[in-house]
Design an enzyme around this catalytic site. Structure first.
Site, PDB file in Angstrom:
ATOM      1  N   ASP A  13       0.863  -1.193   0.000  1.00 51.46           N
ATOM      2  CA  ASP A  13       0.000   0.000   0.000  1.00 51.46           C
ATOM      3  C   ASP A  13       0.896   1.239   0.000  1.00 51.46           C
ATOM      4  O   ASP A  13       2.083   1.154   0.333  1.00 51.46           O
ATOM      5  CB  ASP A  13      -0.912   0.015   1.233  1.00 51.46           C
ATOM      6  CG  ASP A  13      -1.810   1.256   1.277  1.00 51.46           C
ATOM      7  OD1 ASP A  13      -2.360   1.641   0.230  1.00 51.46           O
ATOM      8  OD2 ASP A  13      -1.946   1.865   2.360  1.00 51.46           O
ATOM      9  N   SER A  14       0.307   2.376  -0.318  1.00 53.81           N
ATOM     10  CA  SER A  14       1.071   3.623  -0.272  1.00 53.81           C
ATOM     11  C   SER A  14       1.405   3.997   1.178  1.00 53.81           C
ATOM     12  O   SER A  14       2.311   4.780   1.423  1.00 53.81           O
ATOM     13  CB  SER A  14       0.258   4.740  -0.921  1.00 53.81           C
ATOM     14  OG  SER A  14      -1.009   4.826  -0.295  1.00 53.81           O
ATOM     15  N   CYS A  76      -4.207  -1.403  -2.059  1.00 55.97           N
ATOM     16  CA  CYS A  76      -4.371   0.043  -2.223  1.00 55.97           C
ATOM     17  C   CYS A  76      -5.275   0.237  -3.432  1.00 55.97           C
ATOM     18  O   CYS A  76      -4.971  -0.257  -4.532  1.00 55.97           O
ATOM     19  CB  CYS A  76      -3.006   0.687  -2.469  1.00 55.97           C
ATOM     20  SG  CYS A  76      -3.063   2.433  -2.890  1.00 55.97           S
ATOM     21  N   GLU A 156      -4.316   8.457   8.675  1.00 55.71           N
ATOM     22  CA  GLU A 156      -2.890   8.280   8.994  1.00 55.71           C
ATOM     23  C   GLU A 156      -2.540   8.976  10.314  1.00 55.71           C
ATOM     24  O   GLU A 156      -1.628   8.571  11.018  1.00 55.71           O
ATOM     25  CB  GLU A 156      -2.019   8.846   7.859  1.00 55.71           C
ATOM     26  CG  GLU A 156      -2.117   8.079   6.552  1.00 55.71           C
ATOM     27  CD  GLU A 156      -1.086   6.957   6.393  1.00 55.71           C
ATOM     28  OE1 GLU A 156      -0.005   7.064   6.964  1.00 55.71           O
ATOM     29  OE2 GLU A 156      -1.400   5.960   5.702  1.00 55.71           O
ATOM     30  N   CYS A 197     -11.198   3.076  -0.535  1.00 58.07           N
ATOM     31  CA  CYS A 197      -9.822   3.424  -0.151  1.00 58.07           C
ATOM     32  C   CYS A 197      -9.534   2.642   1.128  1.00 58.07           C
ATOM     33  O   CYS A 197     -10.366   2.634   2.047  1.00 58.07           O
ATOM     34  CB  CYS A 197      -9.713   4.931   0.097  1.00 58.07           C
ATOM     35  SG  CYS A 197      -8.101   5.418   0.752  1.00 58.07           S
ATOM     36  N   HIS A 199      -7.744   3.196   3.519  1.00 57.67           N
ATOM     37  CA  HIS A 199      -7.618   4.007   4.737  1.00 57.67           C
ATOM     38  C   HIS A 199      -8.973   4.277   5.410  1.00 57.67           C
ATOM     39  O   HIS A 199      -9.036   4.586   6.588  1.00 57.67           O
ATOM     40  CB  HIS A 199      -6.994   5.365   4.411  1.00 57.67           C
ATOM     41  CG  HIS A 199      -5.511   5.319   4.226  1.00 57.67           C
ATOM     42  ND1 HIS A 199      -4.925   4.724   3.133  1.00 57.67           N
ATOM     43  CD2 HIS A 199      -4.509   5.793   4.988  1.00 57.67           C
ATOM     44  CE1 HIS A 199      -3.611   4.838   3.240  1.00 57.67           C
ATOM     45  NE2 HIS A 199      -3.330   5.489   4.356  1.00 57.67           N
TER      46      HIS A 199
END
Ligand code: DGL
Length: 280
Positions: A13-14, A76, A156, A197, A199
C-alpha cells in the site's frame, strides 16, 4: 505441499491503509507468512497522476518480488485502479490481486436499490475503475463517486471520530445523503456507501453518523481476503501448516510513525522493532 507454497504473500500500500487488508487476510489465513510494504515516503498516491502512480507501484512491487513472494496483493485502491493490468503483465505468471473488483462485488451484493456511493481518492474516482467494475457486475446500478482526499491524512493521523471528522465528512457527503432528492432527483436515495480506499475503514463510525444508520457501509478487506484464499487454492499455493504465519513490516520512511499508526490500523500493538526501513 510444494516449496513455493511456503513463501510469503506480499502486500503493498502507499501507507498504512493496506493494513486493513492485512488484518482481514491474517484472520482468514492465519498460517500464511505475510510481508507488508507501506510506501509512506511517497504517500499520498491519491493526488498524483496516473503515470507517477504506476511508476511508484512498479518499484514497490519489484521490491516485494525480489524478496520472493508467492503472490502480490495490491492493498491500495489507488494503485489497483491505475496499475493492476501493468503489474499483471510485468510480473506474469505471479498471481497479482487487487482490491477494486472485490470491493465492487461486496457493494453490488449489499445494495438493494442499486444506488451505490463510492468514496475514494481523487485518482481512483477520476480513473473510474470502481464505476466500471460495479456496472460490469450490475449493469442497472447507479454509481455516485466522490473523492474524499482529506480522509487519508485523517486516518494516517489516527483522527477517526469526533465533531471535526464528522464535519469534514458532512462537507464531502452531505449533499449526497442529506438532500438526495435535490442532487439526483431521478435516482433512489443511495443505500450503500462503498469505502473505495483502504484508509477509510478507520473512519467508519464517523461516516455512519453522517450518512445515517440505514445506509450500509462496505469495504473490500474481507472480500479481498476471501478471493486471495480462493486464488491460492486454485493455483495450489495454500500453505498447510499448524504453526502461525510470520509477519514482516517494511516502510520507506519513519519506522516509529509506522508502528504507532500501524497499531491503530491493525488493532494490536506494533513495536517499532517489528518494522524495517527500506529504500526503493
Ligand atoms: N490507501 C490508498 C487507497 O486505497 C490511498 C492513500 C493514498 O492516497 O496514497 O487508495
Amino acid at each position: 505441499m510444494n516449496d513455493a507454497a511456503l513463501k510469503p504473500i506480499g502486500l503493498f500500500d502507499s501507507g498504512m491503509g493496506g493494513l486493513t487488508v492485512f488484518k482481514a487476510l491474517a484472520q482468514r489465513l492465519p498460517e500464511e507468512d505475510l510481508l507488508y510494504l507501506g510506501d509512506t515516503a511517497r504517500l499520498p498516491y491519491g493526488t498524483k497522476g496516473r503515470d507517477t502512480i504506476i511508476r511508484y507501484t512498479l518499484k514497490a512491487a519489484q521490491h516485494l518480488v525480489d524478496l520472493g513472494v508467492k503472490m502480490l496483493v495490491v492493498a491500495c485502491n489507488t494503485a489497483t485502479s491505475a496499475a493492476l493490468p501493468t503489474l499483471r503483465e510485468h510480473f506474469a505468471p505471479l498471481p497479482v490481486m487487487g482490491v477494486v473488483e472485490p470491493g465492487a462485488r461486496a457493494a453490488t451484493t449489499t445494495s438493494r436499490n442499486g444506488h451505490i456511493v463510492v468514496i475514494a481518492t481523487e485518482a481512483t474516482i477520476t480513473g473510474g475503475a470502481y464505476q466500471q467494475a460495479i456496472t460490469r457486475i450490475r449493469p442497472d446500478a447507479i454509481v455516485t463517486g466522490r473523492a474524499c482526499t482529506l480522509f487519508v491524512p485523517l486516518a494516517e493521523e489516527g483522527w477517526m471520530d469526533g465533531p471535526l471528522v464528522e464535519g469534514i465528512a458532512r462537507r464531502y457527503l452531505g449533499d449526497i445523503f442529506n438532500t438526495p432528492g435535490q442532487t439526483m432527483p431521478h435516482a433512489p436515495a443511495p443505500d450503500t456507501l462503498l469505502l473505495g480506499c483502504t484508509h477509510f475503514p478507520l473512519l467508519q463510525g464517523a461516516l455512519q453518523n453522517v450518512v445515517g444508520a440505514k445506509v450500509h457501509i462496505v469495504d473490500s478487506a474481507a472480500t479481498t481476503a476471501k478471493d486471495i484464499a480462493q486464488e491460492l487454492q486454485r493455483v495450489h499455493l495454500l500453505r498447510h501448516n499448524d504453526t502461525p504465519g510470520k509477519y514482516t513490516f517494511l516502510t520507506t520512511d519513519n519506522t516509529a510513525r509506522f508502528a504507532k499508526t500501524g497499531s491503530i490500523f491493525l488493532g494490536r500493538h506494533l513495536n517499532e522493532n517489528e518494522v524495517s526501513l527500506v529504500d526503493l
